[in-house]
Design an enzyme around this catalytic site. Structure first.
Site, mmCIF file in Angstrom:
data_model
loop_
_atom_site.group_PDB
_atom_site.id
_atom_site.type_symbol
_atom_site.label_atom_id
_atom_site.label_comp_id
_atom_site.label_asym_id
_atom_site.label_seq_id
_atom_site.Cartn_x
_atom_site.Cartn_y
_atom_site.Cartn_z
ATOM 1 C CE1 TYR A 1 98.825 79.491 1.790
ATOM 2 C CE2 TYR A 1 97.500 77.507 1.726
ATOM 3 C CZ TYR A 1 98.303 78.374 2.420
ATOM 4 O OH TYR A 1 98.583 78.132 3.730
ATOM 5 C CE LYS B 1 107.372 92.636 5.775
ATOM 6 N NZ LYS B 1 107.830 93.091 7.102
ATOM 7 C CG ASP C 1 106.902 92.544 10.406
ATOM 8 O OD1 ASP C 1 105.877 93.219 10.169
ATOM 9 O OD2 ASP C 1 108.049 92.972 10.143
ATOM 10 C CG ASP D 1 98.070 78.435 6.880
ATOM 11 O OD1 ASP D 1 97.307 77.835 7.654
ATOM 12 O OD2 ASP D 1 99.090 77.920 6.376
ATOM 13 C CG ASP E 1 97.955 77.177 12.761
ATOM 14 O OD1 ASP E 1 96.779 77.059 12.380
ATOM 15 O OD2 ASP E 1 98.814 76.285 12.620
HETATM 16 C C1 IPM Z 1 94.674 75.209 7.196
HETATM 17 C C2 IPM Z 1 95.731 74.210 6.803
HETATM 18 C C3 IPM Z 1 95.763 74.111 5.287
HETATM 19 C C4 IPM Z 1 96.164 75.468 4.749
HETATM 20 C C5 IPM Z 1 96.674 73.002 4.728
HETATM 21 C C6 IPM Z 1 96.349 71.656 5.317
HETATM 22 C C7 IPM Z 1 96.645 72.958 3.223
HETATM 23 O O1 IPM Z 1 96.949 74.573 7.336
HETATM 24 O O2 IPM Z 1 93.503 75.003 6.856
HETATM 25 O O3 IPM Z 1 95.021 76.197 7.828
HETATM 26 O O4 IPM Z 1 97.356 75.792 4.683
HETATM 27 O O5 IPM Z 1 95.264 76.219 4.388
HETATM 28 MG MG MG Z 2 96.861 76.198 8.706
#
Ligand code: IPM
Ligand code: MG
Length: 435
Positions: A203, A254, A291, A315, A319
């Site tokens: 990032y 990884k 993975d 990230d 999710d």
């Molecule tokens: C998160 C989001 C952010 C990230 C984006 C909005 C920059 O997806 O907080 O997980 O990738 O960190």
């Molecule tokens: Mg995110």
């Protein structure tokens, strides 16, 4: 030799960066900085949330904290407004006073100031005791150049506050087990904490940018890079978290593929985490390729307790872990640094498709406010009040659209907020919170 990090910050030591402190030390020695409070009191007075409260069992002297609110974009303002009221009420009942200051970030800041993170926003955030963020982003700004994207503002904010450790819990609540897309027997009892490195890796790595290759074709490139101290500090946080949970830490990397010349980001990750394990002999450490981890999270999520990983894998995996619980709308997060205020935000995005329609689930932001109290301010009792109120509200059957199932009561964002307020303290006046 690094100091152990235990996630409780003293917010009571006056302006400027405050070190992370042991929770026990903080609780044993609560002090209030009157200088800090009166300094903040001179700022424009924040709008009071529309609730009246009964102050019970207020310890003396009252503690006072400055909270920066960053509603942001999309559903951000709706969910932050609910969380602010809940925070205010839960705090009042514990003898805590909050001074809120709201400043723009993301698309809202782009529209009002031309940049996604105005100087004033970062300064206000840095000078406060904790920061509560809603969400950023929306279709309107999607085509903007990178430096003018709402997401850039969020990354600048994380970097500016130095909040390198991002805690993302994914807990399947018994009340919501049917909201999970997984079979009940797979989802039931899942309780995972993803510890994501937040201010490093691909990032932020350099070199990055656009160019062309030797065939003259356009290319885009980024760099995944970690130094040993960066890995060491996030691993320490994760070991401490695991130690307070079920004592199992899975480090995800990884290491079988990733290396950047001599920098060997992912191999270095595994080596550094392994080296630290001897300092935490009470924590069982394991390693997994990303993975495989993505697959195992779906196959048998209960095998995981605490996961530690880099920025980009964290990230993605957070999710994924969030969906085990049925709704990303339920999950909070805490981002903590070595000093200064923490940043607390729901992990869902700005959901522009439902923004302004009173359909958003405010519970992830409400639970982020609970994390703010626990990890940011060391106010465990108030945090517990909020978490209990959320459970109580779910037990009563109230559901927003994202977690709705037959036999439950469908409510909007404001009504859900009002019900949580009612549960925080049955004597709170909630009528005005419906406006
Ligand atoms: C998160 C989001 C952010 C990230 C984006 C909005 C920059 O997806 O907080 O997980 O990738 O960190
Ligand atoms: Mg995110």
């Amino acid at each position: 030799m690094h100091r152990k990090i235990l996630f409780a910050k003293s917010c009571l030591e006056g302006p400027g960066p405050r070190p992370l402190q042991e929770m026990a030390a903080l609780q044993a020695n609560p002090r209030t900085s009157s200088t800090l409070i009166s300094e903040y009191a001179r700022r424009p007075s924040p709008r009071r949330p529309p609730v009246r409260v009964r102050c019970s069992a207020a310890p003396s002297p009252p503690r006072s904290y400055r909270i920066t609110l960053l509603p942001g974009d999309g559903i951000g303002p709706e969910v932050v407004s609910v969380a602010k009221d809940v925070l205010y009420l839960a705090g009042s009942l514990e003898g805590i006073e909050f001074r809120f200051r709201e400043v723009p970030v993301g698309g809202a800041a782009l529209d009002s100031t031309g940049v996604p993170l105005p100087e004033e926003t970062l300064t206000t955030a840095k000078e406060s005791d904790a920061v509560l963020l809603g969400a950023i982003g929306g279709y309107k700004w999607d085509a903007n150049e990178k430096h003018l994207k709402p997401e850039t503002g969020l990354l600048q904010l994380r970097a500016g506050l130095g909040v390198f450790a991002n805690l993302r819990p994914a807990t399947v609540l018994p009340q919501l087990v049917d909201a999970s897309t997984l079979k009940k027997e797979v989802a039931e009892g899942v309780d995972i904490m993803v510890v994501r490195e937040l201010t490093g890796g691909i990032y932020f790595g350099k070199p990055r940018g656009f160019g062309s290759n030797d065939k003259g074709e356009d290319i885009g490139f980024n760099t995944e890079i970690y130094s040993v101290p960066e890995i060491d500090r996030i691993a320490r946080v994760a070991f401490e978290v695991a130690r307070k949970r079920r004592g199992q830490l899975c480090s995800v990397d990884k290491a079988n593929v990733l290396e950047v010349k001599f920098r060997k980001a992912s191999m270095l990750w595994r080596k550094t985490v392994t080296a630290l394990a001897s300092e935490f002999s009470d924590v069982e450490i394991s390693h997994m390729y990303v993975d495989n981890a993505a697959m195992q999270l779906i196959r048998n999520p209960k095998q995981f307790d605490t996961i530690v990983t880099n920025n980009i894998f964290g990230d993605i995996l957070s999710d994924e872990a969030s969906m085990l619980t049925g709704s990303i709308g339920m999950l909070p997060s805490a981002s903590i640094g070595a000093s200064g205020p923490g940043l607390f935000e729901p992990i869902h995005g700005s959901a522009p498709d439902i923004a302004g329609q009173d359909k958003a689930n405010p519970l992830a932001t409400v639970l982020s406010a609970a994390m703010l109290l626990r990890y940011g301010l060391g106010e465990e009792q108030a945090a517990k009040r909020i978490e209990d109120a959320v459970i109580n509200t779910l037990n009563k059957g109230f559901r927003t659209g994202d977690i709705f199932s037959e036999g439950t009561t469908l409510v909007g964002c404001k009504r859900m907020g009002a019900e949580v307020l009612k549960s925080v303290d049955s004597q709170a006046t909630v009528a005005t919170a419906l406006h």
